[in-house]
Design an enzyme around this catalytic site. Sequence first.
Site, PDB file in Angstrom:
ATOM      1  N   ILE A  33      42.467  35.018  68.515  1.00  0.00           N
ATOM      2  CA  ILE A  33      43.768  34.381  68.311  1.00  0.00           C
ATOM      3  C   ILE A  33      43.562  32.883  68.048  1.00  0.00           C
ATOM      4  CG2 ILE A  33      44.255  33.860  70.757  1.00  0.00           C
ATOM      5  CD1 ILE A  33      47.102  34.801  70.260  1.00  0.00           C
ATOM      6  N   GLY A  50      32.368  31.310  60.547  1.00  0.00           N
ATOM      7  CA  GLY A  50      33.672  31.635  61.139  1.00  0.00           C
ATOM      8  C   GLY A  50      34.769  30.869  60.409  1.00  0.00           C
ATOM      9  N   ASP A  59      34.973  24.898  66.208  1.00  0.00           N
ATOM     10  CA  ASP A  59      34.147  24.511  67.368  1.00  0.00           C
ATOM     11  C   ASP A  59      34.010  23.008  67.588  1.00  0.00           C
ATOM     12  OD1 ASP A  59      33.765  27.187  67.716  1.00  0.00           O
ATOM     13  OD2 ASP A  59      31.691  27.234  67.038  1.00  0.00           O
TER      14      ASP A  59
END
Length: 319
Positions: A250, A11, A127
Site C-alpha cells: 500500500i 520498485g 526508500d
Amino acid sequence: MKTIAVLTSGGDAPGMNAAVRAVVRSGIYNGCKVFGVNRGYRGLIDGDLFEMDLSSVGDIIHRGGTILKSARCLEFKTEEGRAKALNVLKVFGIDGLVVIGGDGSFQGAQKVSEMGFPAIGIPGTIDNDLAYTDYTIGFDTTLNTVIDAISKIRDTSSSHERVSIIEVMGRHCGDIALYSGLAGGAEVIIIPEAEYNEDEICKKLIQSKNRGKKHSIIMLAEGVGGAQELSEKIKEKTGIESRATILGHIQRGGSPSAFDRIIASQMGAKAVELLLEGKSSRVVGIKNNEIIDMDIHEALAIERKLNTDIYKLVDVLSI
Ligand code: F6P
C-alpha cells in the site's frame, strides 16, 4: 543529441510518471525524439521500445505507478545482457538513456555509461536511500500514506489501550520508519541503522502507561522485521496488549504528492538538459532545495548516514 530513451526500473514509486512526462515533454520541446522502454532493463534487452509523443504522457502526472512498467532484471547484471541492451540502443538509433530508479538501477546506468553510452539517473524510489540527494521521488508520498495509516491505527490503539507495532518498507534504510514516526508521533523507532534494546523499549512503554498514556506506537523498518514476534514479546514482558500491522505494498501506490510531482518534473527536465549538453554518467538530485547533478560513481560512493537529530527528537517528543 537527437534521440533519448527513458525507462523506469526497480520498485515503482509515486511520481515516476511525472518524471517520465517531464523527460518526454522537455525532450520534444528541445527538438528530440523520445522513446519509452517497457519493463526497465528487461525491455531494453528485449527491444521493447516505442516512440512517445506529447499525448502519450497526457493525464499521467497525478497517477501512481509507472506507465512504462518496471522490473528487476538479473540478465542486465551480466555482460552478455548489457551487450544485448547496448545493441538494441544502437539499432533504435538512441543517443542517450535516462534511468528512473533506485541504487540498483543506478548501478545499471553506471555500467551503461562505462560502456561508452551516455546515461543519466533520476532517483525514483520510496526508500530515500540515495545519500547524494536529500529526497528521492516517491518518498514524500509514501510518508503521507504511512502517516494516514498511523492516524487510523492510533484511533483503535487508543480505544483498546494497546501497543501498536507498524512495520513499513525499507530493507537497508530506515527513513520511512524514522520520518513517518516523527510525523506520526511514534514512541519508538526501530531501524537497521541503529541498535535497539528490547528491555529499554519495554521500560519506556511501561513508564508511558504509568504516566497516563493510553497507547503507544512503534515504527519498525522491514530491514529489522519480525513485527509479530516483537508484538508477542512486548505483551509477555510488559503485560500490555499489543498488535502488529505490516503496511506492505500500500506504501508504494497512490497519487503522488505535490512535492513528488514538483521534484519529478524538475529532475526529468534536468536529465534532458544534461544529455543535450553532451554530459553522461551523471545523476540528478535535490540538495538544500536546489536541483543538482553529480558524477554517478561519486554519488553511489557516498555513504548514507542516519539523521541522529531526528532519531533523538522522536525520543524527546514522546516522553
Ligand atoms: O525498493 C523499494 C521497495 O519498496 C523496498 O522498500 C522493499 O523492500 C522492496 O521494494 C519490495 O520489493 P518487491 O515489490 O519486489 O517485493
